[in-house]
Design a protein around this motif. Sequence first.
Motif, PDB file in Angstrom:
ATOM      1  N   ALA A  95       0.827  -1.209   0.000  1.00 33.04           N
ATOM      2  CA  ALA A  95       0.000   0.000   0.000  1.00 33.04           C
ATOM      3  C   ALA A  95       0.859   1.255   0.000  1.00 33.04           C
ATOM      4  O   ALA A  95       0.572   2.221  -0.718  1.00 33.04           O
ATOM      5  N   HIS A  96       1.932   1.253   0.790  1.00 29.11           N
ATOM      6  CA  HIS A  96       2.796   2.439   0.840  1.00 29.11           C
ATOM      7  C   HIS A  96       3.507   2.644  -0.488  1.00 29.11           C
ATOM      8  O   HIS A  96       3.612   3.774  -0.988  1.00 29.11           O
ATOM      9  N   GLY A  97       3.993   1.557  -1.076  1.00 30.10           N
ATOM     10  CA  GLY A  97       4.660   1.673  -2.370  1.00 30.10           C
ATOM     11  C   GLY A  97       3.741   2.220  -3.438  1.00 30.10           C
ATOM     12  O   GLY A  97       4.131   3.074  -4.253  1.00 30.10           O
ATOM     13  N   ALA A  98       2.495   1.751  -3.436  1.00 32.11           N
ATOM     14  CA  ALA A  98       1.522   2.258  -4.409  1.00 32.11           C
ATOM     15  C   ALA A  98       1.214   3.728  -4.156  1.00 32.11           C
ATOM     16  O   ALA A  98       1.057   4.518  -5.100  1.00 32.11           O
ATOM     17  N   LEU A  99       1.142   4.119  -2.882  1.00 32.05           N
ATOM     18  CA  LEU A  99       0.818   5.499  -2.540  1.00 32.05           C
ATOM     19  C   LEU A  99       1.890   6.460  -3.045  1.00 32.05           C
ATOM     20  O   LEU A  99       1.580   7.469  -3.677  1.00 32.05           O
ATOM     21  N   GLN A 112      -5.437   3.718  -3.474  1.00 30.34           N
ATOM     22  CA  GLN A 112      -6.386   3.706  -2.363  1.00 30.34           C
ATOM     23  C   GLN A 112      -7.078   2.353  -2.243  1.00 30.34           C
ATOM     24  O   GLN A 112      -7.384   1.907  -1.125  1.00 30.34           O
ATOM     25  N   LEU A 113      -7.345   1.692  -3.348  1.00 29.00           N
ATOM     26  CA  LEU A 113      -7.909   0.342  -3.290  1.00 29.00           C
ATOM     27  C   LEU A 113      -6.966  -0.587  -2.526  1.00 29.00           C
ATOM     28  O   LEU A 113      -7.393  -1.370  -1.662  1.00 29.00           O
ATOM     29  N   LEU A 114      -5.674  -0.512  -2.825  1.00 27.52           N
ATOM     30  CA  LEU A 114      -4.703  -1.364  -2.136  1.00 27.52           C
ATOM     31  C   LEU A 114      -4.569  -0.969  -0.668  1.00 27.52           C
ATOM     32  O   LEU A 114      -4.383  -1.823   0.204  1.00 27.52           O
ATOM     33  N   ARG A 115      -4.670   0.321  -0.394  1.00 26.87           N
ATOM     34  CA  ARG A 115      -4.613   0.768   1.002  1.00 26.87           C
ATOM     35  C   ARG A 115      -5.817   0.247   1.783  1.00 26.87           C
ATOM     36  O   ARG A 115      -5.696  -0.180   2.931  1.00 26.87           O
ATOM     37  N   GLY A 116      -6.997   0.290   1.155  1.00 33.19           N
ATOM     38  CA  GLY A 116      -8.191  -0.227   1.817  1.00 33.19           C
ATOM     39  C   GLY A 116      -8.052  -1.701   2.146  1.00 33.19           C
ATOM     40  O   GLY A 116      -8.428  -2.149   3.242  1.00 33.19           O
ATOM     41  N   MET A 117      -7.495  -2.479   1.209  1.00 29.87           N
ATOM     42  CA  MET A 117      -7.263  -3.899   1.482  1.00 29.87           C
ATOM     43  C   MET A 117      -6.285  -4.064   2.641  1.00 29.87           C
ATOM     44  O   MET A 117      -6.475  -4.913   3.525  1.00 29.87           O
ATOM     45  N   ALA A 118      -5.227  -3.259   2.644  1.00 33.27           N
ATOM     46  CA  ALA A 118      -4.212  -3.374   3.692  1.00 33.27           C
ATOM     47  C   ALA A 118      -4.782  -3.067   5.069  1.00 33.27           C
ATOM     48  O   ALA A 118      -4.381  -3.676   6.069  1.00 33.27           O
ATOM     49  N   GLN A 119      -5.732  -2.145   5.141  1.00 33.94           N
ATOM     50  CA  GLN A 119      -6.327  -1.808   6.440  1.00 33.94           C
ATOM     51  C   GLN A 119      -7.000  -3.019   7.071  1.00 33.94           C
ATOM     52  O   GLN A 119      -6.983  -3.185   8.289  1.00 33.94           O
ATOM     53  N   VAL A 120      -7.585  -3.875   6.252  1.00 36.99           N
ATOM     54  CA  VAL A 120      -8.229  -5.085   6.775  1.00 36.99           C
ATOM     55  C   VAL A 120      -7.209  -6.187   7.017  1.00 36.99           C
ATOM     56  O   VAL A 120      -7.168  -6.810   8.083  1.00 36.99           O
ATOM     57  N   LEU A 121      -6.341  -6.422   6.033  1.00 39.20           N
ATOM     58  CA  LEU A 121      -5.419  -7.556   6.112  1.00 39.20           C
ATOM     59  C   LEU A 121      -4.312  -7.354   7.140  1.00 39.20           C
ATOM     60  O   LEU A 121      -3.707  -8.326   7.602  1.00 39.20           O
ATOM     61  N   ALA A 122      -4.030  -6.092   7.492  1.00 37.32           N
ATOM     62  CA  ALA A 122      -2.984  -5.813   8.477  1.00 37.32           C
ATOM     63  C   ALA A 122      -3.560  -5.476   9.849  1.00 37.32           C
ATOM     64  O   ALA A 122      -2.821  -5.054  10.742  1.00 37.32           O
ATOM     65  N   ALA A 123      -4.855  -5.666  10.031  1.00 38.00           N
ATOM     66  CA  ALA A 123      -5.485  -5.320  11.312  1.00 38.00           C
ATOM     67  C   ALA A 123      -4.907  -6.144  12.456  1.00 38.00           C
ATOM     68  O   ALA A 123      -4.780  -5.662  13.584  1.00 38.00           O
ATOM     69  N   LEU A 280       2.763  14.446  -3.531  1.00 42.32           N
ATOM     70  CA  LEU A 280       2.690  13.815  -2.222  1.00 42.32           C
ATOM     71  C   LEU A 280       2.630  14.924  -1.179  1.00 42.32           C
ATOM     72  O   LEU A 280       3.213  15.996  -1.374  1.00 42.32           O
ATOM     73  N   LEU A 281       1.935  14.676  -0.094  1.00 44.77           N
ATOM     74  CA  LEU A 281       1.717  15.716   0.906  1.00 44.77           C
ATOM     75  C   LEU A 281       1.849  15.135   2.304  1.00 44.77           C
ATOM     76  O   LEU A 281       1.215  14.130   2.632  1.00 44.77           O
ATOM     77  N   GLU A 282       2.677  15.786   3.110  1.00 47.54           N
ATOM     78  CA  GLU A 282       2.756  15.462   4.529  1.00 47.54           C
ATOM     79  C   GLU A 282       1.875  16.462   5.272  1.00 47.54           C
ATOM     80  O   GLU A 282       2.156  17.660   5.289  1.00 47.54           O
ATOM     81  N   ALA A 283       0.781  15.975   5.862  1.00 46.02           N
ATOM     82  CA  ALA A 283      -0.169  16.854   6.546  1.00 46.02           C
ATOM     83  C   ALA A 283      -1.066  16.028   7.457  1.00 46.02           C
ATOM     84  O   ALA A 283      -1.192  14.803   7.285  1.00 46.02           O
ATOM     85  N   ASP A 284      -1.703  16.698   8.417  1.00 44.83           N
ATOM     86  CA  ASP A 284      -2.616  15.977   9.306  1.00 44.83           C
ATOM     87  C   ASP A 284      -4.019  15.930   8.709  1.00 44.83           C
ATOM     88  O   ASP A 284      -4.312  16.592   7.705  1.00 44.83           O
ATOM     89  N   ASP A 285      -4.887  15.137   9.318  1.00 42.11           N
ATOM     90  CA  ASP A 285      -6.225  14.899   8.771  1.00 42.11           C
ATOM     91  C   ASP A 285      -7.040  16.187   8.666  1.00 42.11           C
ATOM     92  O   ASP A 285      -7.761  16.392   7.681  1.00 42.11           O
ATOM     93  N   VAL A 304      -7.955  12.356  -3.288  1.00 48.08           N
ATOM     94  CA  VAL A 304      -6.966  12.485  -2.213  1.00 48.08           C
ATOM     95  C   VAL A 304      -6.946  11.168  -1.464  1.00 48.08           C
ATOM     96  O   VAL A 304      -7.944  10.781  -0.850  1.00 48.08           O
ATOM     97  N   VAL A 305      -5.816  10.466  -1.524  1.00 43.40           N
ATOM     98  CA  VAL A 305      -5.723   9.145  -0.902  1.00 43.40           C
ATOM     99  C   VAL A 305      -4.569   9.135   0.088  1.00 43.40           C
ATOM    100  O   VAL A 305      -3.654   9.948   0.021  1.00 43.40           O
ATOM    101  N   GLY A 306      -4.626   8.190   1.031  1.00 46.48           N
ATOM    102  CA  GLY A 306      -3.559   8.037   2.000  1.00 46.48           C
ATOM    103  C   GLY A 306      -4.066   8.129   3.417  1.00 46.48           C
ATOM    104  O   GLY A 306      -5.227   7.835   3.718  1.00 46.48           O
ATOM    105  N   GLY A 307      -3.216   8.566   4.299  1.00 47.73           N
ATOM    106  CA  GLY A 307      -3.543   8.653   5.719  1.00 47.73           C
ATOM    107  C   GLY A 307      -2.293   8.532   6.558  1.00 47.73           C
ATOM    108  O   GLY A 307      -1.179   8.370   6.026  1.00 47.73           O
ATOM    109  N   ASP A 308      -2.434   8.648   7.874  1.00 47.30           N
ATOM    110  CA  ASP A 308      -1.300   8.550   8.795  1.00 47.30           C
ATOM    111  C   ASP A 308      -0.224   9.579   8.468  1.00 47.30           C
ATOM    112  O   ASP A 308       0.980   9.314   8.584  1.00 47.30           O
ATOM    113  N   GLY A 309      -0.664  10.759   8.000  1.00 45.36           N
ATOM    114  CA  GLY A 309       0.280  11.844   7.765  1.00 45.36           C
ATOM    115  C   GLY A 309       0.834  11.949   6.372  1.00 45.36           C
ATOM    116  O   GLY A 309       1.500  12.940   6.038  1.00 45.36           O
TER     117      GLY A 309
END
Length: 578
Positions: A95-99, A112-123, A280-285, A304-309
């Motif tokens: 997910a990070h590599g794709a982002l 974002q599709l891969l990030r969504g999958m990662a949120q479940v599979l890495a829970a 790419l952007l480093e920023a809070d929610d 706008v995709v991503g998260g965790d800063g």
Amino acid sequence: MAQVPQTFFDALAVRTWCGLALTALGRAREEIDAINVYPVADGDTGTNLYLTVESAAAAVEAVFAGHEAGADTPREAGAGGAERPSLAEAVRAMAHGALIGARGNSGTILAQLLRGMAQVLAADDTAPHTDGSGLRLALRRAADSARQAVARPVEGTVLTVASAAADAAEAVGAAGTGADGCGAVARAAYDGARAALAATPGQLAVLERAGVVDAGGRGLVAVLGALVETCTGEAPRAAAASPAGGHARVEDPTGDDGQACPEGAAVPEDGGPAFEVIYLLEADDTAVARLRQRLDALGDSLVVVGGDGLWNVHVHVDDAGAAVEAGVEAGRPYRIRITHFGADDVHTARGERPPAERVQRAVVAVVPGEGLAGLYAEAGATTVLARPGEPPASGELLHAVRRAHAREVVLLPNDAELRHTAAAAAEQARAEGIRVALIPTRSAVQGIAALAVHEPERRFDEDVVAMTSAAGATRYAEVAVAAEQSWTTAGICQAGDVLGLIDGDVALIGSDVTATARTVLDRMLAAGGELVTIVLADEVPRTVAEHLESRVREAYLAVDTVVYRGGRQGALLLIGVE
């Protein structure tokens, strides 16, 4: 060669899926580019998806390489023990590599599709694998999170295809559990996606007029096909309803065998935004929420995709400067890419218009900072920016070679670690009819030396020999800060130590930047030299360069010195001696 089925979805399955998806998109890239008519008929969706997955696959490979390096034997690294990364590590890397590598509208959505999958599979960090039920939940989260990331979702696009895949996977129900669960879920998702893809022309008028399906959706079907092959060991066969390489036709305006072509892909209505802006952007929610509102008012196709800063921002606007300024107000934007849709070649950054005919010769160079990118560009080179920890992939180098729009290209990787990546890009470019010479420059200062003797009017072979000789005659060094304790050729360094590297090897360990740089320079000039090139990172004060210039004037007669600002380049200083 047939793939080994993955009964459960684990880290190895993630690695296999990324590799198969990259292969599938590589085969389908030109077809997908050709049917790309929405949201802009810029003919690059297949390429963007390929580059996005290439970045994801590289990140996963890096995680595996790190674990395998810690194993005592290759057998241990492949035995499924602790040396293999966990499922959570693998999907997070994917997910990070794709982002960070996402390109274009569809590539950003895929990230974002891969990030969504990662949120479940890495829970569950401790889970070694998941079954069909977990994969089904991951596909659902992927579709929902991608739709939420798009400011104004449109049906008949990759979002529709992703939702249909998740719906079909959920419909498997109890049949999606047990030993064969992952395979059943993957097949259902693939079949649902293909059916939705075939229906996209009826949902989006521009697709119906062009007689094609959605390009982003077509790419997602390829990625899901790779998932089926990963889980079952068998590549899915395309249904007879899609004779044209897996994409459906509404009608056949060419009167041929049903192949969709760019000529049949009508350009969307005039009046759309002039620029595509990505960064790419480093920023809070909270800041990103405000950014979404501002960019939505400035243009369209906002994703706008991503998260965790860390976020990837994509938007189509008329005022590219305002879009970048909005990012500056929200946080720290970087890796900014601006494409002018009005240019003849929409792959050309910042709107410069290429000539109608190919130029005879061009230079493509990888550079480590914005300052050097400007210097190389002034010398006529097409540049690829490599930020610290984010080396360009072969697809990005190939993209730059194409963008150079030349019959002959000299490629300067400027990094020993990029040798194989550059060779792969050169090989692909040659297959496309471009004559490419790869000069194995190992530092940007060697590239500067090569550019200084570049003469496009010479015969190609003579020019390459002259540039290679100039680069080879340039010793290179860098001064950097150690990130952690480690063994070096000069002894053990601690985190925070200043390292002086000459020709790629650590020559000394110091505590002061100026003193270390001076010692490095003295050692290099002990063997003679005529010109010293110094490239300073943004964080290094000019006084360091002034001290080195004074040292050269006082101790080394007839040696000239030139100083450049390199921007955010990783190393504190780059030094070249010719």
